[in-house]
Motif scaffolding. Structure first.
Motif, short mmCIF file in Angstrom:
data_model
loop_
_atom_site.label_atom_id
_atom_site.label_comp_id
_atom_site.label_asym_id
_atom_site.label_seq_id
_atom_site.Cartn_x
_atom_site.Cartn_y
_atom_site.Cartn_z
N VAL A 8 0.82 -1.08 -0.13
CA VAL A 8 -0.06 0.06 -0.09
C VAL A 8 0.99 1.16 -0.20
CG1 VAL A 8 -1.53 1.43 1.41
CG2 VAL A 8 -2.08 -1.20 1.13
N LEU A 9 1.85 1.22 0.91
CA LEU A 9 2.86 2.40 1.02
C LEU A 9 3.51 2.65 -0.51
CD1 LEU A 9 4.27 2.12 4.44
CD2 LEU A 9 2.23 3.87 3.75
N THR A 10 3.95 1.68 -0.78
CA THR A 10 4.82 1.70 -2.28
C THR A 10 3.81 2.10 -3.24
OG1 THR A 10 6.10 -0.15 -1.59
CG2 THR A 10 6.18 0.37 -3.79
N LEU A 11 2.60 1.68 -3.65
CA LEU A 11 2.00 2.29 -4.30
C LEU A 11 1.29 3.62 -4.31
CD1 LEU A 11 -0.54 -1.18 -5.01
CD2 LEU A 11 1.29 -0.39 -6.59
N VAL A 12 1.10 3.85 -2.88
CA VAL A 12 0.68 5.29 -2.66
C VAL A 12 1.70 6.14 -3.05
CG1 VAL A 12 0.05 7.02 -0.80
CG2 VAL A 12 -1.08 4.70 -1.04
N ALA A 13 3.06 5.77 -2.59
CA ALA A 13 3.98 6.72 -2.69
C ALA A 13 4.37 6.90 -4.27
CB ALA A 13 5.36 6.10 -2.31
N ILE A 14 4.34 5.72 -5.04
CA ILE A 14 4.49 6.06 -6.50
C ILE A 14 3.26 6.96 -6.99
CG2 ILE A 14 4.54 4.85 -8.71
CD1 ILE A 14 5.75 2.56 -7.16
N SER A 300 -7.97 12.17 -6.15
CA SER A 300 -7.31 11.14 -6.87
C SER A 300 -6.33 10.32 -5.83
CB SER A 300 -6.08 11.83 -7.84
OG SER A 300 -6.69 12.37 -8.81
N VAL A 301 -5.84 11.05 -4.56
CA VAL A 301 -5.19 10.41 -3.55
C VAL A 301 -6.23 9.19 -2.85
CG1 VAL A 301 -4.26 10.60 -1.48
CG2 VAL A 301 -3.66 12.26 -3.27
N ILE A 302 -7.32 9.80 -2.61
CA ILE A 302 -8.28 8.80 -1.81
C ILE A 302 -8.46 7.72 -2.90
CG2 ILE A 302 -10.73 8.77 -1.09
CD1 ILE A 302 -10.75 11.61 -0.61
N ILE A 303 -8.79 8.06 -4.30
CA ILE A 303 -8.92 6.85 -5.08
C ILE A 303 -7.62 5.79 -5.20
CG2 ILE A 303 -9.42 6.22 -7.40
CD1 ILE A 303 -12.01 7.28 -5.90
N LEU A 304 -6.69 6.62 -5.01
CA LEU A 304 -5.25 5.67 -5.01
C LEU A 304 -5.25 4.92 -3.94
CD1 LEU A 304 -2.55 5.37 -6.35
CD2 LEU A 304 -1.71 7.31 -4.97
N ILE A 305 -5.54 5.36 -2.55
CA ILE A 305 -5.32 4.58 -1.45
C ILE A 305 -6.26 3.62 -1.33
CG2 ILE A 305 -5.95 4.70 0.91
CD1 ILE A 305 -4.92 7.63 0.73
N LEU A 306 -7.34 3.73 -1.86
CA LEU A 306 -8.75 2.69 -2.12
C LEU A 306 -7.93 1.66 -3.18
CD1 LEU A 306 -11.86 4.74 -2.09
CD2 LEU A 306 -11.00 3.36 -0.34
N ILE A 307 -7.71 1.99 -4.44
CA ILE A 307 -7.09 0.99 -5.32
C ILE A 307 -6.18 0.52 -4.57
CG2 ILE A 307 -5.93 0.89 -7.57
CD1 ILE A 307 -7.57 3.15 -8.48
N ILE A 310 -6.98 -2.28 -2.37
CA ILE A 310 -7.50 -3.38 -3.17
C ILE A 310 -6.65 -4.36 -3.81
CG2 ILE A 310 -9.07 -4.04 -5.07
CD1 ILE A 310 -10.87 -1.61 -4.39
N ILE A 311 -5.64 -3.70 -4.33
CA ILE A 311 -4.60 -4.41 -5.09
C ILE A 311 -3.65 -5.14 -3.94
CG2 ILE A 311 -2.17 -4.12 -6.30
CD1 ILE A 311 -3.42 -1.73 -7.81
N ALA A 312 -3.17 -4.48 -2.81
CA ALA A 312 -2.60 -5.29 -1.85
C ALA A 312 -3.35 -6.70 -1.13
CB ALA A 312 -2.32 -4.13 -0.84
N GLU A 313 -4.58 -6.13 -1.07
CA GLU A 313 -5.54 -7.29 -0.67
C GLU A 313 -5.49 -8.45 -1.55
OE1 GLU A 313 -7.58 -9.36 1.79
OE2 GLU A 313 -6.76 -7.53 2.34
N ASN A 314 -5.68 -8.31 -2.70
CA ASN A 314 -5.69 -9.11 -3.86
C ASN A 314 -4.23 -10.09 -3.83
OD1 ASN A 314 -8.42 -8.76 -4.60
ND2 ASN A 314 -7.85 -7.22 -6.13
#
Length: 608
Positions: A8-14, A300-307, A310-314
């Protein structure tokens, strides 16, 4: 940090990096675009107004040339100057000049008053009764006398308005008769400066010119009512009068406000024209874009965190399933399988994991079968060792007894050679006996004796070994560093130190035998050493001495070559390592490690 959090942190940072960089790029691009549009617009407006002003100037100069060439003015002025005897005709020509100037004023739009002065600057005739009587000190008069085109402005402090002065020479037959001065209202100019089209709420156009060494406004400004004739304290105006025609994005105007300004120079006048707009107003679209971008960025940040969640969970869910299944399998439940059927790398991993588990089950079954066979073999081997030991020792005892009887029978009768053979027979019997005991001891090392583990004080073990094997007074066994307590089988650690110390005594021909024992605490194990001052070991035998039945002594010695093999087997059984460092004729140091074992962290080892 858990894998899910890391993903999550990596995807959010990117994502944040991309959003921030994109936002800055879009912002500066938008700002650049807006500034470019404003600059182009100011250039267009200022250039248009410059052309209009220069058109007015050109028209006025042409009017002056036309009026200068009027014969009636030259005729009446000549008669008026020459007729100095009779006052009445002079007054008549003066009236005729006045009427001519009045007609000129009516013919040309923009001319408010007209005057004629002699070459000394005395005003002879004027349509303005309040006109100064002498204009010899005025700049426009001086230029006109020199025959130069002149457009000048005059600030009237009483009327608070600006008047143009356009002066020209009236001459006849190359004789200067006088100077005609046309006064123009600034209304036509102010109609240009008061046009704020395309300049928003803060934009304006100002005109300034030199008078008495200062740059003054010659038109009213938009924001200061009494700005007429005031000093034009504006950098852009100075640049315009200095003939620098350009657009400036970071100047201050007469109010001290930051503006974007376009400067133009009006030819033949010495005037400067500045068209400007407040920078803050010009960048309003950029600020609006910035605000919109901020809200879009937050969304966009909110959507990014949610996505990202989801990705991390999957990604993590299948890994958690595999990890949980692996834990249950490690606890002994080999019936567990991973139920992941996705058609990707994780699905392939799950399939491989299940295949590995199947192989593990088969391997365990085979291992259990082999262990059962091994247990049976160990039991049989142990029985065999005891049987062989018993069966071999019985004939040895008989041989030893017979040798003893023969020795007594032939006590005084046997030759020296016979006595030597009998003595050799005794030695070989003893050597065979020691060899059988060594083989028996070697076979017992590592047999399942975990139940015999206890906390052992090594200081006490060394004392027991010293009492058991040290029989001469010239042997010094001392401890260099205090030894720790170990959780280990007492019999094994006793056997280990006994063999090493005995080895150091056996292969030592010094008058004083010295054995040193020490210990160093390492991170995951204990490092021990046993050092002697014996005969030493050549480097090429460092490895061979630990092999069973290997010895550096002659075959006639009492060494069985099993002692160091037993030591190595004990150390390796407990998960440690052993090695030697030696110098011939100076002694040897045996190093060995033992893992740090406690009752809670025991590792059960089985020796084949």
């Amino acid at each position: 940090m858990k894998l899910k959090s890391e993903i999550v942190l990596t995807l959010v940072a990117i994502g944040l990096t991309i959003i921030v960089i994109s936002g800055f790029l879009y912002y500066y691009n938008a700002k650049s675009t807006v500034l470019k549009q404003v600059v182009n617009q100011l250039q267009s407006i200022s250039e248009s107004k410059k052309q209009r002003l220069e058109g007015i100037v050109s028209s006025n100069l042409q009017e002056m040339q036309t009026i200068q060439n009027r014969a009636v003015l030259k005729q009446y002025l000549s008669k008026y100057i020459e007729d100095t005897t009779d006052r009445y005709p002079a007054q008549s020509y003066k009236l005729l000049l006045y009427n001519a100037l009045t007609r000129i004023k009516g013919e040309y739009k923009g001319i408010e008053d007209a005057s004629i002065a002699d070459i000394n600057g005395n005003v002879l005739v004027s349509t303005n009764p309040q006109h100064p009587k002498n204009i010899a000190d005025e700049e426009y008069f001086k230029h006109a006398v020199r025959g130069e085109e002149c457009l000048h402005f005059f600030s009237d402090a009483e009327r608070r308005e600006v008047v143009w002065f356009n002066a020209g020479v009236l001459e006849s037959y190359s004789k200067v008769l006088g100077i005609i001065v046309l006064e123009y209202s600034v209304d036509e100019i102010e109609s240009i400066t008061n046009d704020y089209t395309g300049l928003g709420t803060t934009g304006e156009t100002t005109i300034g010119g030199w008078q008495q060494g200062k740059i003054l406004f010659i038109t009213k400004t938009r924001f200061i009512k009494k700005s007429l004739f005031q000093v034009a304290n504006s950098t852009a105006m100075h640049k315009a009068i200095g003939k620098e025609e350009n657009v400036y994005k970071d100047l201050e105007d007469y109010r001290g406000a930051e503006v974007i300004a376009s400067s133009r120079y009006i030819f033949k006048t010495g005037w400067g024209l500045v068209t400007k707009i407040d920078r803050q107003e010009a960048l309003i679209p950029v600020q609006a874009f910035k605000a919109i971008s901020f809200y879009i960025g937050c969304f966009s940040v909110i959507i990014l965190i949610l996505i990202s969640f989801i990705i991390a969970e999957n990604l993590v869910r299948p890994i958690n399933i595999i990890s949980s299944t692996a834990l249950k399998i490690s606890e002994g439940d080999l019936q567990q399988r991973v139920s992941i059927h996705s058609k990707n790398e994780l699905g392939d991993l799950a399939s491989s994991f299940n295949s590995m588990t199947e192989s593990l089950v088969l391997t365990q079954q085979r291992l259990e079968e082999k262990l059962s066979e091994l247990d049976r073999s160990n039991v049989a081997l142990e029985k065999f060792a005891y049987i062989v030991s018993h069966d071999l020792k019985a004939p040895l005892h008989s041989i030893s007894s017979l040798a003893e009887i023969i020795s007594m029978e032939l006590k005084d009768k046997a030759s020296p050679e016979t006595n030597q053979l009998i003595s050799m027979l005794h030695m070989k019997v003893k050597q065979m006996h020691e060899l059988i005991n060594g083989i028996l001891a070697y076979s017992k090392v590592g047999v399942d004796i975990d139940s015999q583990k206890e906390r052992v004080d090594l200081q006490q073990i060394i004392d027991e070994v010293r009492e058991a094997i040290v029989s001469t007074k010239n042997v010094d066994v001392h401890i260099e560093t205090a030894l720790p307590e170990l959780y280990i089988e007492r019999v094994l650690i006793f056997q280990l130190f006994q063999n090493l110390i005995s080895n150091g005594i056996k292969y030592n021909y010094n008058d004083e035998i010295k054995i040193a024992i020490g210990w160093t605490d390492k991170e995951s194990d204990h490092l021990f050493f046993v050092r002697d001052n014996g005969i030493g070991i050549p480097e090429e035998y460092y490895e061979k001495i630990f092999d069973i039945f290997q010895t550096l002594q002659s075959k006639n010695s009492d060494s069985t070559g099993i002692g160091l093999s037993i030591v190595k087997k004990i150390v390796e059984t407990k998960g440690g390592k052993i090695w030697v460092e030696s110098t011939v004729n100076k002694g040897s140091t045996f190093f060995f490690t033992l893992p740090k074992e406690t009752p809670k962290t025991l590792s059960h080892n089985r020796i084949n």
